[in-house]
Design a protein around this motif. Structure first.
Motif, PDB file in Angstrom:
ATOM      1  N   ASN A 146      38.510  42.831  32.322  1.00 33.30           N
ATOM      2  CA  ASN A 146      39.405  43.088  31.197  1.00 33.30           C
ATOM      3  C   ASN A 146      40.687  42.266  31.310  1.00 33.30           C
ATOM      4  O   ASN A 146      41.116  41.902  32.409  1.00 33.30           O
ATOM      5  N   ARG A 147      41.288  42.005  30.159  1.00 33.83           N
ATOM      6  CA  ARG A 147      42.684  41.568  30.144  1.00 33.83           C
ATOM      7  C   ARG A 147      43.553  42.820  30.218  1.00 33.83           C
ATOM      8  O   ARG A 147      43.288  43.809  29.517  1.00 33.83           O
ATOM      9  N   LEU A 148      44.589  42.772  31.038  1.00 32.19           N
ATOM     10  CA  LEU A 148      45.418  43.944  31.290  1.00 32.19           C
ATOM     11  C   LEU A 148      46.870  43.656  30.964  1.00 32.19           C
ATOM     12  O   LEU A 148      47.373  42.573  31.281  1.00 32.19           O
ATOM     13  N   SER A 149      47.532  44.608  30.360  1.00 31.89           N
ATOM     14  CA  SER A 149      48.975  44.502  30.196  1.00 31.89           C
ATOM     15  C   SER A 149      49.644  44.676  31.556  1.00 31.89           C
ATOM     16  O   SER A 149      49.017  45.112  32.532  1.00 31.89           O
ATOM     17  N   VAL A 150      50.924  44.335  31.630  1.00 29.84           N
ATOM     18  CA  VAL A 150      51.607  44.316  32.925  1.00 29.84           C
ATOM     19  C   VAL A 150      51.522  45.673  33.623  1.00 29.84           C
ATOM     20  O   VAL A 150      51.273  45.754  34.831  1.00 29.84           O
ATOM     21  N   ASP A 151      51.695  46.769  32.883  1.00 27.52           N
ATOM     22  CA  ASP A 151      51.634  48.087  33.518  1.00 27.52           C
ATOM     23  C   ASP A 151      50.249  48.365  34.091  1.00 27.52           C
ATOM     24  O   ASP A 151      50.111  48.972  35.172  1.00 27.52           O
ATOM     25  N   LYS A 152      49.216  47.884  33.415  1.00 29.39           N
ATOM     26  CA  LYS A 152      47.851  48.077  33.905  1.00 29.39           C
ATOM     27  C   LYS A 152      47.532  47.133  35.070  1.00 29.39           C
ATOM     28  O   LYS A 152      46.727  47.474  35.962  1.00 29.39           O
ATOM     29  N   VAL A 153      48.161  45.955  35.097  1.00 33.76           N
ATOM     30  CA  VAL A 153      48.006  45.061  36.248  1.00 33.76           C
ATOM     31  C   VAL A 153      48.616  45.695  37.488  1.00 33.76           C
ATOM     32  O   VAL A 153      48.075  45.579  38.596  1.00 33.76           O
ATOM     33  N   VAL A 154      49.730  46.387  37.318  1.00 29.66           N
ATOM     34  CA  VAL A 154      50.334  47.102  38.442  1.00 29.66           C
ATOM     35  C   VAL A 154      49.367  48.163  38.956  1.00 29.66           C
ATOM     36  O   VAL A 154      49.196  48.331  40.176  1.00 29.66           O
ATOM     37  N   GLU A 155      48.700  48.868  38.056  1.00 25.56           N
ATOM     38  CA  GLU A 155      47.701  49.851  38.481  1.00 25.56           C
ATOM     39  C   GLU A 155      46.556  49.174  39.230  1.00 25.56           C
ATOM     40  O   GLU A 155      46.052  49.701  40.236  1.00 25.56           O
ATOM     41  N   ALA A 156      46.141  47.993  38.743  1.00 25.08           N
ATOM     42  CA  ALA A 156      45.064  47.264  39.407  1.00 25.08           C
ATOM     43  C   ALA A 156      45.478  46.845  40.819  1.00 25.08           C
ATOM     44  O   ALA A 156      44.691  46.939  41.769  1.00 25.08           O
ATOM     45  N   ALA A 157      46.713  46.379  40.958  1.00 22.21           N
ATOM     46  CA  ALA A 157      47.205  45.976  42.276  1.00 22.21           C
ATOM     47  C   ALA A 157      47.280  47.170  43.217  1.00 22.21           C
ATOM     48  O   ALA A 157      46.968  47.063  44.416  1.00 22.21           O
ATOM     49  N   THR A 158      47.673  48.318  42.691  1.00 24.88           N
ATOM     50  CA  THR A 158      47.714  49.542  43.494  1.00 24.88           C
ATOM     51  C   THR A 158      46.319  49.916  43.975  1.00 24.88           C
ATOM     52  O   THR A 158      46.117  50.280  45.147  1.00 24.88           O
ATOM     53  N   GLU A 159      45.332  49.809  43.077  1.00 23.68           N
ATOM     54  CA  GLU A 159      43.942  50.085  43.447  1.00 23.68           C
ATOM     55  C   GLU A 159      43.461  49.097  44.504  1.00 23.68           C
ATOM     56  O   GLU A 159      42.819  49.482  45.491  1.00 23.68           O
ATOM     57  N   ALA A 160      43.764  47.813  44.302  1.00 25.73           N
ATOM     58  CA  ALA A 160      43.329  46.798  45.252  1.00 25.73           C
ATOM     59  C   ALA A 160      43.875  47.082  46.642  1.00 25.73           C
ATOM     60  O   ALA A 160      43.147  47.013  47.642  1.00 25.73           O
ATOM     61  N   HIS A 161      45.146  47.413  46.714  1.00 24.69           N
ATOM     62  CA  HIS A 161      45.768  47.692  48.012  1.00 24.69           C
ATOM     63  C   HIS A 161      45.099  48.893  48.679  1.00 24.69           C
ATOM     64  O   HIS A 161      44.836  48.877  49.893  1.00 24.69           O
ATOM     65  N   ALA A 162      44.818  49.930  47.899  1.00 18.86           N
ATOM     66  CA  ALA A 162      44.167  51.120  48.451  1.00 18.86           C
ATOM     67  C   ALA A 162      42.760  50.816  48.962  1.00 18.86           C
ATOM     68  O   ALA A 162      42.288  51.444  49.912  1.00 18.86           O
TER      69      ALA A 162
END
Length: 332
Positions: free
Chosen positions: A59-75
């Motif tokens: 998906n293309r993600l807005s900035v707030d959703k990219v932050v969620e993706a980065a949080t998931e990646a780190h976890a």
């Protein structure tokens, strides 16, 4: 290596494949979430998760959703995320000035991720194609993609990304001399710790199509990129390009695409010994994900087999859109 084998039946090679426990003991190549860089596409808006038709599950993600993706990646144990912007067509110009705008999509996303997930590494893309009305990685003058003027713009783009907090700069443009220019500029601006992961061996490939859809470059591109990306038939040229980029200050090297060029990965690993990455590009991803979605192949098994192939070929890691799905499988 020359193996020494007793004659059959003293040697029965199937003994080493008899059970899952034994196969695990002698497995030569393993992968983990720490081997992945996850490429993500960022767009304007808020709360946006926009599917990309040619890349199932991406998906293309807005900035707030990219932050969620980065949080998931780190976890999940994924150490790095790579940002690619889907730029508003109204901001695409011949001078590509949006590329070094401190508040462009990539830079806003970088700052937001660093604030929320400071321990994840952020990689950014240096090339003009997301901002160029012509869809090319460099400036176009009288039908020619010009080199030196483009390098000057790439330096401005990279400095804006470093200022925003990028840990890894990924020059994907394939202009001559850009690594030396970028390294000198980063050093001069106090960004001596920013890494350069050079797309040193990037081929003019048919496997990039879905990516160009994802960043909105398909309709803009005029002509092809064969004057700056490599001929798929060339291997020795790739070694010359890698040697040049390392000599100019690249910290790591990239081979792109991935699976069709595993021979290049192996040669680069053996010849240079530098950290070597491959990019499992959008077309590779789409073939596996699309066939898996239709039940033509076991998607999960094909995903893991493909990722293992990069490590077996000598890569230290891989950029892959499969990163979160593969990490979840590996984490059990």
């Amino acid at each position: 290596m020359q193996p020494t084998l007793a004659p059959y039946p003293a040697t029965r090679l199937r003994r080493l494949r008899r059970t899952p426990a034994i196969r695990a003991l002698v497995q030569e190549t393993t992968i983990s979430p720490a081997d992945f860089i996850w490429p993500v596409f960022v767009r304007d808006g808020e709360g946006v998760v926009e599917p990309i038709a040619s890349m199932p599950g991406v998906n293309r993600l807005s900035v707030d959703k990219v932050v969620e993706a980065a949080t998931e990646a780190h976890a999940l144990g994924i150490p790095a995320i790579c940002l690619f912007p889907y730029t508003d067509p109204a901001l695409k110009t011949e001078d590509c000035a949006e590329a070094w705008n401190p508040d462009n999509l990539s830079n806003r996303a970088t700052r937001a991720i660093k604030q929320a997930v400071p321990d994840i590494a952020i990689m950014t893309d240096v090339a003009l194609d997301p901002y160029n009305i012509n869809g090319h990685d460099g400036f176009v003058e009288a039908g020619e993609i010009v080199n030196d003027r483009t390098v000057e713009a790439l330096v401005k783009q990279a400095l804006s990304q470093a200022d925003a907090g990028a840990d890894i700069i990924g020059p994907s443009d394939m202009m001559d001399g850009r690594i030396g220019a970028l390294r000198s500029a980063l050093e001069g601006a106090g960004h001596q710790n920013v890494l350069l992961l050079s797309y040193a061996a990037k081929y003019a490939s048919a496997f990039y199509g879905p990516f160009r859809d994802a960043v909105g470059a398909s309709g803009a591109l005029q002509g092809d990129k064969k004057t700056y990306q490599q001929d798929p038939g060339n291997s020795d040229e790739a070694m010359r390009l890698i040697a040049r980029d390392l000599a100019e200050g690249a910290d790591m090297i990239m081979v792109k695409p991935g699976m069709p060029y595993l021979d290049i990965c192996r040669r680069a690993h053996e010849m240079f010994g530098a950290p070597t990455f491959a990019y499992q590009v959008s077309g590779e991803y789409a073939m596996i994900a699309g066939a898996g979605e239709r039940g033509w192949i076991d998607g999960d098994k094909a995903m893991m087999e493909s990722l293992t192939s990069f490590k077996r070929a000598g890569c230290d890691g891989v950029l892959t859109y499969f990163a979160p799905a593969a990490a979840r499988l590996l984490n059990g």
